[in-house]
Scaffold this motif. Sequence first.
Motif, short mmCIF file in Angstrom:
data_model
loop_
_atom_site.label_atom_id
_atom_site.label_comp_id
_atom_site.label_asym_id
_atom_site.label_seq_id
_atom_site.Cartn_x
_atom_site.Cartn_y
_atom_site.Cartn_z
N ILE A 28 0.86 -1.18 0.00
CA ILE A 28 0.00 0.00 0.00
C ILE A 28 0.90 1.23 0.00
O ILE A 28 1.79 1.34 0.83
CB ILE A 28 -0.93 0.00 1.23
N PRO A 29 0.65 2.14 -0.91
CA PRO A 29 1.49 3.34 -0.98
C PRO A 29 1.08 4.37 0.09
O PRO A 29 -0.02 4.90 0.07
CB PRO A 29 1.21 3.87 -2.39
N TRP A 30 1.97 4.59 1.02
CA TRP A 30 1.72 5.57 2.09
C TRP A 30 2.30 6.90 1.71
O TRP A 30 3.31 6.95 1.02
CB TRP A 30 2.31 5.07 3.41
N PRO A 31 1.80 7.99 2.14
CA PRO A 31 0.57 8.13 2.92
C PRO A 31 -0.65 7.99 2.02
O PRO A 31 -0.61 8.30 0.83
CB PRO A 31 0.65 9.53 3.50
N LEU A 32 -1.74 7.49 2.60
CA LEU A 32 -2.99 7.36 1.86
C LEU A 32 -3.63 8.72 1.67
O LEU A 32 -3.57 9.57 2.55
CB LEU A 32 -3.96 6.44 2.62
N ALA A 33 -4.25 8.91 0.53
CA ALA A 33 -4.97 10.15 0.22
C ALA A 33 -6.04 9.82 -0.81
O ALA A 33 -5.88 8.88 -1.60
CB ALA A 33 -4.02 11.20 -0.32
N VAL A 34 -7.11 10.57 -0.81
CA VAL A 34 -8.19 10.37 -1.77
C VAL A 34 -7.62 10.43 -3.19
O VAL A 34 -6.83 11.32 -3.50
CB VAL A 34 -9.30 11.41 -1.57
N GLY A 35 -7.98 9.44 -4.00
CA GLY A 35 -7.51 9.38 -5.38
C GLY A 35 -6.30 8.47 -5.57
O GLY A 35 -6.01 8.07 -6.70
N LYS A 36 -5.59 8.13 -4.52
CA LYS A 36 -4.42 7.26 -4.65
C LYS A 36 -4.87 5.85 -5.01
O LYS A 36 -5.89 5.37 -4.52
CB LYS A 36 -3.64 7.23 -3.34
N SER A 37 -4.13 5.20 -5.89
CA SER A 37 -4.49 3.84 -6.32
C SER A 37 -3.24 2.97 -6.41
O SER A 37 -2.12 3.47 -6.51
CB SER A 37 -5.22 3.87 -7.66
N TRP A 38 -3.45 1.65 -6.40
CA TRP A 38 -2.37 0.69 -6.52
C TRP A 38 -2.94 -0.65 -6.94
O TRP A 38 -4.13 -0.90 -6.82
CB TRP A 38 -1.58 0.55 -5.21
N ASP A 39 -2.07 -1.51 -7.46
CA ASP A 39 -2.45 -2.87 -7.83
C ASP A 39 -1.83 -3.84 -6.84
O ASP A 39 -0.73 -3.60 -6.34
CB ASP A 39 -1.97 -3.22 -9.25
N SER A 40 -2.53 -4.91 -6.59
CA SER A 40 -2.06 -5.95 -5.68
C SER A 40 -2.18 -7.29 -6.40
O SER A 40 -3.23 -7.61 -6.96
CB SER A 40 -2.92 -5.94 -4.41
N ARG A 41 -1.10 -8.06 -6.42
CA ARG A 41 -1.09 -9.38 -7.05
C ARG A 41 -0.72 -10.42 -6.01
O ARG A 41 0.20 -10.21 -5.22
CB ARG A 41 -0.06 -9.45 -8.17
N TYR A 42 -1.45 -11.53 -6.02
CA TYR A 42 -1.12 -12.62 -5.11
C TYR A 42 -1.66 -13.93 -5.68
O TYR A 42 -2.50 -13.93 -6.58
CB TYR A 42 -1.67 -12.37 -3.71
N VAL A 43 -1.16 -15.04 -5.14
CA VAL A 43 -1.64 -16.35 -5.55
C VAL A 43 -2.57 -16.88 -4.46
O VAL A 43 -2.21 -16.93 -3.29
CB VAL A 43 -0.46 -17.33 -5.77
N ASP A 87 -9.77 -27.88 -3.13
CA ASP A 87 -10.01 -28.02 -4.57
C ASP A 87 -8.74 -28.40 -5.33
O ASP A 87 -8.80 -28.65 -6.54
CB ASP A 87 -10.55 -26.72 -5.15
N ARG A 88 -7.60 -28.39 -4.63
CA ARG A 88 -6.29 -28.64 -5.26
C ARG A 88 -6.08 -27.70 -6.44
O ARG A 88 -5.76 -28.12 -7.56
CB ARG A 88 -6.15 -30.09 -5.68
N ALA A 89 -6.31 -26.40 -6.16
CA ALA A 89 -6.20 -25.41 -7.23
C ALA A 89 -5.58 -24.12 -6.69
O ALA A 89 -5.65 -23.83 -5.50
CB ALA A 89 -7.59 -25.10 -7.80
N THR A 90 -4.97 -23.39 -7.59
CA THR A 90 -4.44 -22.06 -7.28
C THR A 90 -4.87 -21.12 -8.39
O THR A 90 -5.17 -21.55 -9.51
CB THR A 90 -2.90 -22.04 -7.17
N SER A 91 -4.91 -19.84 -8.08
CA SER A 91 -5.21 -18.85 -9.10
C SER A 91 -4.48 -17.56 -8.77
O SER A 91 -4.26 -17.23 -7.60
CB SER A 91 -6.72 -18.59 -9.19
N GLU A 92 -4.07 -16.85 -9.81
CA GLU A 92 -3.44 -15.56 -9.61
C GLU A 92 -4.54 -14.50 -9.52
O GLU A 92 -5.39 -14.40 -10.39
CB GLU A 92 -2.49 -15.21 -10.75
N GLU A 93 -4.53 -13.76 -8.44
CA GLU A 93 -5.53 -12.72 -8.22
C GLU A 93 -4.87 -11.36 -8.43
O GLU A 93 -3.74 -11.13 -7.98
CB GLU A 93 -6.09 -12.80 -6.81
#
Length: 97
Positions: free
Chosen positions: A1-16, A22-28
């Motif tokens: 998360i990019p600090w400091p937070l402010a209205v309009g700030k955005s970021w992408d988050s990727r995780y598995v 289910d013996r499954a994984t997915s990239e989110e």
Amino acid sequence: IPWPLAVGKSWDSRYVRERPIDRATSEEIRTCVVERQEQITVPAGTFATLEIVCTDARSGRVRLEVWYSPEVKQWVKERGMFNYGVRERELLRYQLD
């Protein structure tokens, strides 16, 4: 998360995401945006917050909403959207040392 937070700030988050049963994984991939400042009341009190909305980058569906309080230094309310339904959590109490 990019600090400091402010209205309009955005970021992408990727995780598995692992689903052992289910013996499954997915990239989110989530795109999160600080949407607005909002004062909210939860069982722990009334707080000035920043509302953060995270959407699935592929579908555009809202997956998570979080109300972060700079005073408490964590979220005071969270709403997660899942395939099985919606989970809502609120801060019940806190104590600053």
